[in-house]
Design an enzyme around this catalytic site. Structure first.
Site, PDB file in Angstrom:
ATOM      1  N   ARG A  22      17.722  -3.931   4.823  1.00 45.47           N
ATOM      2  CA  ARG A  22      17.694  -4.361   2.903  1.00 45.47           C
ATOM      3  C   ARG A  22      19.106  -4.011   2.114  1.00 45.47           C
ATOM      4  NH1 ARG A  22      12.074  -4.574  -0.540  1.00 45.47           N
ATOM      5  NH2 ARG A  22      11.223  -5.901   1.685  1.00 45.47           N
ATOM      6  N   SER A 113      12.577  -9.483  -0.377  1.00 49.29           N
ATOM      7  CA  SER A 113      10.661  -9.327  -1.459  1.00 49.29           C
ATOM      8  C   SER A 113      11.017  -9.227  -3.019  1.00 49.29           C
ATOM      9  CB  SER A 113      10.252  -8.204  -0.818  1.00 49.29           C
ATOM     10  OG  SER A 113       8.658  -8.404  -1.021  1.00 49.29           O
ATOM     11  N   HIS A 114      11.167  -8.652  -3.302  1.00 57.15           N
ATOM     12  CA  HIS A 114      10.782  -8.492  -4.534  1.00 57.15           C
ATOM     13  C   HIS A 114      12.364  -8.024  -5.420  1.00 57.15           C
ATOM     14  CE1 HIS A 114       9.797  -4.676  -2.979  1.00 57.15           C
ATOM     15  NE2 HIS A 114      10.378  -4.317  -3.890  1.00 57.15           N
ATOM     16  N   LYS A 126      13.836  -9.324   7.865  1.00 53.40           N
ATOM     17  CA  LYS A 126      12.537  -8.613   8.655  1.00 53.40           C
ATOM     18  C   LYS A 126      12.023  -8.974  10.204  1.00 53.40           C
ATOM     19  CE  LYS A 126       8.581  -8.954   6.527  1.00 53.40           C
ATOM     20  NZ  LYS A 126       7.636  -8.494   5.697  1.00 53.40           N
ATOM     21  N   ASP A 278       5.272 -12.759  -5.730  1.00 50.16           N
ATOM     22  CA  ASP A 278       6.730 -11.953  -5.917  1.00 50.16           C
ATOM     23  C   ASP A 278       7.992 -13.113  -4.687  1.00 50.16           C
ATOM     24  OD1 ASP A 278       5.787 -11.387  -2.451  1.00 50.16           O
ATOM     25  OD2 ASP A 278       7.460  -9.769  -2.477  1.00 50.16           O
ATOM     26  N   ASP A 280       8.888 -13.647  -1.755  1.00 51.46           N
ATOM     27  CA  ASP A 280       8.793 -13.979  -0.384  1.00 51.46           C
ATOM     28  C   ASP A 280       7.252 -14.529  -0.362  1.00 51.46           C
ATOM     29  OD1 ASP A 280       8.162 -11.098  -0.886  1.00 51.46           O
ATOM     30  OD2 ASP A 280       8.599 -11.142   1.158  1.00 51.46           O
ATOM     31  N   ASP A 282       4.247 -12.354  -0.573  1.00 48.00           N
ATOM     32  CA  ASP A 282       3.421 -11.846  -0.061  1.00 48.00           C
ATOM     33  C   ASP A 282       2.168 -10.587  -1.613  1.00 48.00           C
ATOM     34  OD1 ASP A 282       5.527 -10.326  -0.462  1.00 48.00           O
ATOM     35  OD2 ASP A 282       5.623  -8.817   1.718  1.00 48.00           O
ATOM     36  N   ARG A 283       3.041 -10.519  -2.291  1.00 44.38           N
ATOM     37  CA  ARG A 283       2.370  -9.648  -3.672  1.00 44.38           C
ATOM     38  C   ARG A 283       1.767 -10.448  -4.296  1.00 44.38           C
ATOM     39  NH1 ARG A 283       5.869  -4.737  -5.172  1.00 44.38           N
ATOM     40  NH2 ARG A 283       7.027  -4.193  -2.811  1.00 44.38           N
ATOM     41  N   THR A 345       2.547   3.943   3.584  1.00 50.33           N
ATOM     42  CA  THR A 345       2.965   2.580   2.356  1.00 50.33           C
ATOM     43  C   THR A 345       3.262   2.086   3.726  1.00 50.33           C
ATOM     44  OG1 THR A 345       3.606   4.667   0.804  1.00 50.33           O
ATOM     45  CG2 THR A 345       4.449   2.215   0.738  1.00 50.33           C
ATOM     46  N   GLU A 365      -1.311  -0.829  -3.680  1.00 49.97           N
ATOM     47  CA  GLU A 365      -1.406  -0.907  -4.370  1.00 49.97           C
ATOM     48  C   GLU A 365      -0.135  -1.515  -5.596  1.00 49.97           C
ATOM     49  OE1 GLU A 365       1.564   1.251  -6.231  1.00 49.97           O
ATOM     50  OE2 GLU A 365       1.989   1.588  -4.090  1.00 49.97           O
ATOM     51  N   SER A 366       0.841  -1.741  -4.809  1.00 41.69           N
ATOM     52  CA  SER A 366       2.390  -2.148  -4.698  1.00 41.69           C
ATOM     53  C   SER A 366       2.209  -3.657  -4.862  1.00 41.69           C
ATOM     54  CB  SER A 366       2.764  -2.086  -3.750  1.00 41.69           C
ATOM     55  OG  SER A 366       2.746  -2.305  -2.903  1.00 41.69           O
ATOM     56  N   LYS A 377       0.707  -8.536   4.292  1.00 43.19           N
ATOM     57  CA  LYS A 377       0.203  -8.927   2.676  1.00 43.19           C
ATOM     58  C   LYS A 377       0.571 -10.342   2.174  1.00 43.19           C
ATOM     59  CE  LYS A 377       3.665  -6.730   0.449  1.00 43.19           C
ATOM     60  NZ  LYS A 377       3.857  -6.032   0.426  1.00 43.19           N
ATOM     61  N   ARG A 497       8.151   7.530  -6.889  1.00 41.53           N
ATOM     62  CA  ARG A 497       7.831   6.942  -7.427  1.00 41.53           C
ATOM     63  C   ARG A 497       6.711   7.551  -7.523  1.00 41.53           C
ATOM     64  NH1 ARG A 497       9.055   2.030  -6.310  1.00 41.53           N
ATOM     65  NH2 ARG A 497       9.509   1.004  -4.596  1.00 41.53           N
TER      66      ARG A 497
HETATM   67  C1  VG1 Z   1       7.119  -1.350  -1.296  1.00 40.17           C
HETATM   68  C2  VG1 Z   1       5.667  -0.807  -1.920  1.00 40.17           C
HETATM   69  C3  VG1 Z   1       4.958  -0.805  -0.501  1.00 40.17           C
HETATM   70  C4  VG1 Z   1       5.354  -2.312   0.080  1.00 40.17           C
HETATM   71  C5  VG1 Z   1       6.790  -1.992   0.312  1.00 40.17           C
HETATM   72  C6  VG1 Z   1       7.266  -3.833   0.892  1.00 40.17           C
HETATM   73  O1  VG1 Z   1       8.247   0.492  -0.670  1.00 40.17           O
HETATM   74  O2  VG1 Z   1       5.318   0.473  -2.183  1.00 40.17           O
HETATM   75  O3  VG1 Z   1       3.633  -0.525  -1.379  1.00 40.17           O
HETATM   76  O4  VG1 Z   1       5.152  -2.273   1.141  1.00 40.17           O
HETATM   77  O5  VG1 Z   1       7.498  -1.950  -1.041  1.00 40.17           O
HETATM   78  O6  VG1 Z   1       6.754  -4.771  -0.250  1.00 40.17           O
HETATM   79  P1  VG1 Z   1       8.455   1.725  -1.340  1.00 40.17           P
HETATM   80  O7  VG1 Z   1       9.445   2.367   0.119  1.00 40.17           O
HETATM   81  O8  VG1 Z   1       9.852   0.910  -1.658  1.00 40.17           O
HETATM   82  O9  VG1 Z   1       7.751   2.150  -2.244  1.00 40.17           O
HETATM   83  V1  VG1 Z   1       7.553  -6.633  -0.740  1.00 40.17           V
HETATM   84  O10 VG1 Z   1       6.842  -6.979  -1.314  1.00 40.17           O
HETATM   85  O11 VG1 Z   1       8.264  -5.985   0.593  1.00 40.17           O
HETATM   86  O12 VG1 Z   1       7.631  -7.235   1.166  1.00 40.17           O
HETATM   87 CO    CO Z   2       7.537  -9.129  -1.052  1.00 43.70          CO
END
Ligand code: VG1
Ligand code: CO
Length: 544
Positions: A22, A113-114, A126, A278, A280, A282-283, A345, A365-366, A377, A497
């Site tokens: 990323r 992602s987000h 990915k 989010d 993509d 998955d959240r 994580t 938790e995310s 997810k 975090r």
């Molecule tokens: C964050 C979250 C983690 C999640 C990751 C990808 O990672 O804490 O729980 O799996 O994002 O989410 P980090 O290393 O920034 O804490 V996402 O929706 O890519 O796909």
């Molecule tokens: Co995502």
């Protein structure tokens, strides 16, 4: 057919993080940058001749260009056929599904992602393996090693593939099939959940919901499933069009960035159920009227009620949560008499457990929750699961969660994020915490007895692989916890975090606001880590 072999030099920064590679869009757009990483993946994969692959993304800026490059490189590397989502669109869970369903060798999921998109935003790539899940660590390590020794990549000389028209075409000997990104996914959801029952709930006129797609990938999925298949009223899905810059929104479904949805749900006339996903897809975020369901609680509630829903009638075989996720699911697992695994994580650690049939539900938790139906997810899946529960129980979201707390106790939980920190300061903070918590076990801290402190280490119960340095933890005898870790997905500076949790068994004391209930522990975390001193910040960027 003309295959070009293009000489190149390695980049040194292509180590995949928590969720793929990323980077800022401008980094991905440097000459050869994307090409190098894609070739590194092909080199690490070895034989791909004649095989099937999947490509798609969340529609963000540079999605289409990247797909054209990947297609031409796949053809040059001998791939037999590629499935691409129409318009270049595939949500992360839908990509996972296609890989599994059509037995592909793997797939490229283009998303950050987000993280925000647009020319100044982020891009990401990915690789998902044949089981549909994010490449495991040993595989991403190989991608990185290959990226460091790359000297050339292969690409065919050809025009662009039309991504708008469904159907199959030829790209220099490789078949490209443009598929409807929603169809297979919608069929699977119909099989897992009771669509008739949900349809009746929407038809009753007593139930309304609002779904915020945040101008990201789930718009087409949610519109088709919620409005067209389940009969939710038109306009239920807002921000439904995937836009290259997400309309300037930060497509992260939390209380800070999904502000419009939160406001609608907290207004007097708001609908009974609110949800968002989010970039993509998955959240997920789940809201009731004036009520926020923490993702940790959501996992626990889904686990406790899974047997009520068609796809999980046989019950939960085991559950897993990432380490910083609250221990609410552990209590449900104990009640059900099944194992609860604690993983680092990131989604890639759930894959082995799911593949081995040790678990069928998992979450973070995310804002991540899922089951064994894919290996990512799945945001919309969680929303449909909640809809099915609401249709069965005929009670409000808040009632369902409060009832859950009365039965299992409440794990008060919050996460405080400090984004965009100076890297050196963030690292110094972590070094300080590591030092500070050593040998604390058995002693008292902030009036609580410490039962353990460590830097979380995970031994995969299926393949024995070990992942170290996954977060600094202080566990207290009363079940409270403080966890500190640095993000592996940010692209600007460092993100700290801090995860804070305590358990409350007494129903009389379960009604507090989480920030109030955790105030003492929040202050303690601040003091232990000297957050102000090391970061210069007096408050977190995002509180969840
Ligand atoms: C964050 C979250 C983690 C999640 C990751 C990808 O990672 O804490 O729980 O799996 O994002 O989410 P980090 O290393 O920034 O804490 V996402 O929706 O890519 O796909
Ligand atoms: Co995502």
């Amino acid at each position: 057919m003309t295959i070009l072999t293009v000489p190149t030099e390695p980049f040194s920064d292509q180590r995949p993080g928590t969720s793929g590679l990323r980077k800022k869009v401008r980094i991905f757009r440097q000459p050869h940058y994307l090409e190098n990483f894609v070739q590194a993946i092909f080199n690490a994969l070895g034989e791909v001749r004649g095989r099937l692959m999947v490509v798609g993304g969340d529609g963000r800026y540079y999605n289409r260009e990247a797909i054209q490059i990947i297609l031409r490189m796949a053809a040059a590397n001998g791939v037999g056929k590629v499935l691409v989502g129409q318009g270049g669109i595939l949500s992360t869970p839908a990509a996972s599904l296609l890989i599994r369903k059509y037995k592909a060798l793997g797939g490229f999921v283009l998303s950050a992602s987000h993280n925000p998109g647009g020319p100044d935003g982020d891009f990401g790539l990915k690789f998902n393996a044949a089981n549909g899940g994010p490449a495991p660590e040993d595989m991403t390590d190989r991608f990185y090693e290959e990226s460091l020794r790359i000297r050339e990549y292969r690409i065919v000389q050809a025009g662009s593939v039309d991504l708008e028209v469904l159907g199959e075409s030829d790209l220099e000997g490789m078949a490209v099939e443009v598929v409807d990104p929603v169809e297979d996914y919608a069929r699977l959801m119909e099989h897992l959940f009771d669509f008739n029952q949900i349809h009746q709930m929407f038809n009753s006129g007593q139930f309304r919901m609002r779904y915020d797609a945040m101008n990201a990938v789930t718009g087409p999925y949610a519109t088709r499933i919620l409005e067209e298949m389940l009969g939710a009223e038109p306009g239920t899905v807002v921000n439904a069009q995937p836009l290259p810059d997400f309309g300037g929104l930060h497509p992260d479904p939390n209380l800070t960035y999904a502000k419009a949805l939160v406001e609608a749900m907290y207004s007097g006339t708001g609908p009974g159920f609110g949800a968002a996903a989010d970039g993509d897809g998955d959240r997920n975020m789940i809201l009731g009227r004036r009520f926020f369901v923490t993702p940790s609680d959501s996992l626990a509630v889904l686990t406790a009620n899974a047997h009520l829903v068609p796809g999980y009638r046989k019950g939960v075989v085991g559950v897993a949560r990432s380490m910083p996720t609250s221990q609410a699911a552990d209590r449900v697992a104990a009640f059900l008499g099944v194992e609860c695994y604690e993983t680092p994580t990131g989604w890639k650690f759930f894959g082995n457990l799911l593949d081995a049939g040790r678990i069928n539900l998992c979450g973070e938790e995310s804002f991540g929750t899922c089951s064994d139906h894919v290996r990512e997810k799945d945001g919309l899946w969680a929303v449909l699961f909640w809809l099915n529960l609401l249709a069965i129980k005929k009670r409000s979201v808040e009632d369902i969660v409060r009832q859950h707390w009365r039965q299992f106790g409440r794990n008060y939980y919050t996460r405080h994020d400090y984004e965009g920190l100076e890297e050196a300061g963030a690292r110094a903070l972590m070094a300080h915490v590591e030092d500070r918590i050593r040998g604390l076990a058995g002693h008292s801290l902030g009036g609580r007895k410490v039962s353990y402190t460590d830097d979380f280490e995970y031994v995969d119960p299926v393949d024995g692989s070990v992942s170290r340095h996954q977060g600094l933890r202080i566990g207290f005898e009363d079940g409270a916890r403080l966890v500190f870790r640095l993000s592996g997905t940010g692209t600007e500076g460092a993100t700290l975090r801090v995860y804070i949790e305590r358990f409350e068994a007494d129903p009389q004391h379960q009604g507090l606001d989480a920030q109030d209930a955790l105030a003492e522990l929040i202050a303690l975390a601040d003091e232990v880590a000297r957050i102000r001193h090391y970061t210069g910040r007096v408050a977190p960027t995002v509180i969840t």
